[in-house]
Motif scaffolding. Sequence first.
Motif, short mmCIF file in Angstrom:
data_model
loop_
_atom_site.label_atom_id
_atom_site.label_comp_id
_atom_site.label_asym_id
_atom_site.label_seq_id
_atom_site.Cartn_x
_atom_site.Cartn_y
_atom_site.Cartn_z
N ILE A 1 0.60 -1.14 -0.68
CA ILE A 1 -0.03 -0.13 0.13
C ILE A 1 0.70 1.18 0.23
N GLN A 2 1.98 1.45 0.71
CA GLN A 2 3.16 2.55 0.63
C GLN A 2 3.52 2.46 -0.38
N LYS A 3 4.23 1.75 -1.73
CA LYS A 3 4.54 1.67 -2.71
C LYS A 3 3.70 2.66 -3.41
N ARG B 1 -1.53 15.95 0.08
CA ARG B 1 -2.27 15.84 2.01
C ARG B 1 -2.99 15.65 2.44
N SER B 2 -3.85 14.87 1.65
CA SER B 2 -5.32 14.42 1.90
C SER B 2 -4.88 13.12 4.07
N CYS B 3 -5.80 13.39 4.92
CA CYS B 3 -5.39 12.80 5.47
C CYS B 3 -5.42 10.82 5.46
N GLU B 4 -6.18 10.88 4.92
CA GLU B 4 -6.73 9.34 4.76
C GLU B 4 -5.95 8.89 3.72
N MET B 5 -4.87 9.59 3.27
CA MET B 5 -3.94 8.29 2.68
C MET B 5 -2.38 8.35 2.65
N THR B 6 -2.83 7.68 4.29
CA THR B 6 -1.59 6.87 4.72
C THR B 6 -2.22 5.60 5.20
N PHE B 7 -1.26 4.82 5.54
CA PHE B 7 -1.05 3.09 6.13
C PHE B 7 -1.77 2.92 6.89
N ALA B 8 -1.39 4.06 8.92
CA ALA B 8 -1.20 3.85 9.50
C ALA B 8 -3.42 4.19 9.97
N ASN B 9 -3.80 4.63 8.52
CA ASN B 9 -5.56 5.45 9.11
C ASN B 9 -6.13 4.62 7.90
N VAL B 10 -5.71 3.99 7.15
CA VAL B 10 -6.09 3.45 6.85
C VAL B 10 -6.62 2.53 7.56
N GLY C 1 -22.84 -2.03 1.78
CA GLY C 1 -23.66 -1.45 1.62
C GLY C 1 -23.71 -0.38 0.25
N GLU C 2 -23.25 0.64 -0.34
CA GLU C 2 -23.42 2.07 -1.13
C GLU C 2 -21.53 1.28 -1.83
N THR C 3 -22.31 0.92 -2.84
CA THR C 3 -20.91 0.49 -3.54
C THR C 3 -20.13 2.44 -3.97
N SER C 4 -18.76 2.11 -3.91
CA SER C 4 -18.02 3.30 -4.03
C SER C 4 -16.64 3.19 -4.00
N PHE C 5 -15.36 4.21 -4.16
CA PHE C 5 -14.35 4.45 -4.35
C PHE C 5 -13.31 5.71 -4.22
N THR C 6 -12.28 5.07 -4.63
CA THR C 6 -11.61 5.88 -4.23
C THR C 6 -11.07 6.39 -5.79
N PHE C 7 -10.35 7.75 -5.64
CA PHE C 7 -9.97 7.98 -6.88
C PHE C 7 -8.65 6.49 -6.91
N PRO C 8 -8.55 6.36 -8.07
CA PRO C 8 -7.16 5.30 -8.42
C PRO C 8 -6.21 5.90 -7.39
N TRP C 9 -5.22 5.27 -7.31
CA TRP C 9 -3.79 5.56 -6.73
C TRP C 9 -2.54 5.92 -7.20
N GLY C 10 -1.67 6.28 -8.17
CA GLY C 10 -0.16 5.69 -8.56
C GLY C 10 0.48 6.64 -9.38
N ASP C 11 1.29 6.55 -10.23
CA ASP C 11 1.63 6.71 -10.91
C ASP C 11 1.05 6.91 -12.37
N LYS C 12 0.65 5.66 -13.17
CA LYS C 12 -0.09 5.95 -13.54
C LYS C 12 -1.02 6.79 -14.33
N HIS D 1 -15.44 8.49 -3.79
CA HIS D 1 -15.81 9.27 -2.26
C HIS D 1 -14.37 10.10 -1.77
N ASN D 2 -14.25 10.57 -1.33
CA ASN D 2 -12.63 11.18 -0.54
C ASN D 2 -12.22 11.67 -1.27
N VAL D 3 -12.81 12.64 -3.02
CA VAL D 3 -11.91 12.89 -4.00
C VAL D 3 -11.71 14.15 -3.93
N THR D 4 -9.95 14.59 -3.62
CA THR D 4 -9.77 15.99 -3.44
C THR D 4 -9.75 17.01 -5.30
N GLN D 5 -9.91 18.28 -4.88
CA GLN D 5 -9.67 19.22 -5.65
C GLN D 5 -8.82 19.03 -6.56
#
Length: 299
Positions: free
Chosen positions: A16-18, A26-35, A60-71, A94-98
């Motif tokens: 996950i950290q990779k 700078r979003s607080c959710e995007m750290t391994f410990a928090n997740v 419950g409700e189907t929802s994803f975060t924005f795909p994360w990585g360098d691709k 969800h949790n989509v930043t600007q």
Amino acid sequence: MDIQFKRPELSDRDLIQKYLSQRKTRSCEMTFANVYLWSRHYPTGFGVVEDMLVFANLEGETSFTFPWGDKDPRPALETLMAYCREKGVPFQLHNVTQESFAMLEKLYPGRFWIEYDRTYADYVYETEKLANLSGKKYHGKKNHVNKFMKTYTNWSYEPMGPENVEECFQMALRWRELNGCEADEEKLAEICVTLNFLRLFRELEMRGGLLRVNGDVVAFTMGEPVCDDTLVVHIEKAFPDISGAYAVINQQFAIHEGAGFLYLNREDDVGEEGLRKAKLSYHPAFLVEKGVVREKNIS
């Protein structure tokens, strides 16, 4: 179509950290410990979709975060949209930043809309200002700190480590008693997460600090870097009868553990008016706004 999502375990940290390290946020959710720790209380899972990291609701409700990585995120987004079509459910992020929404809008102009929720906006502060509390607008905070130091002459700050983390754990148990956490589901979840942060302090590579008065721990705080210039403050606890303890642990953590970081992200206010007022009183540099993305109804 079957996309595999699973609840994160400690053994998934490197994977996950990779992906988290491949793009700055700078979003607080995007750290391994928090997740990892909050997934013990909420049905959150992760999966690797088209070589991108995606978090998803497992119930419950189907929802994803924005795909994360360098691709390029398009293959992952297309796969998630196809998955939703096959399941007959609306596509939602969800949790989509600007910044992420701007990327989505560039890839799919006019196709999606976002609804930001102020409740989940992170408060981000300049570390130097929290450390120095200089100027007229911090006059009240500085007074709280000075009063504490005059009242409790035998006080000290020290970094948290293996030699004192157990004292913080015992202080947190006492804090739980004093604040009636057992009768409040949200408070109970939050203090359970706090205790697990302390249990796994070394494994999760936390940074922390504590405040003593007459040798006893009366406040502590913990956090971790989310990017090269921002440290997230996940946990802050102080005994309410020690006047000024919150102000002092806030300042001391910024001075000592915040050194080298331009910003401190002190997370959201969960919609609590009192907490919002307190966070605004420290004059954030900016908010990290987050929202829910849905597809527009195109006829």
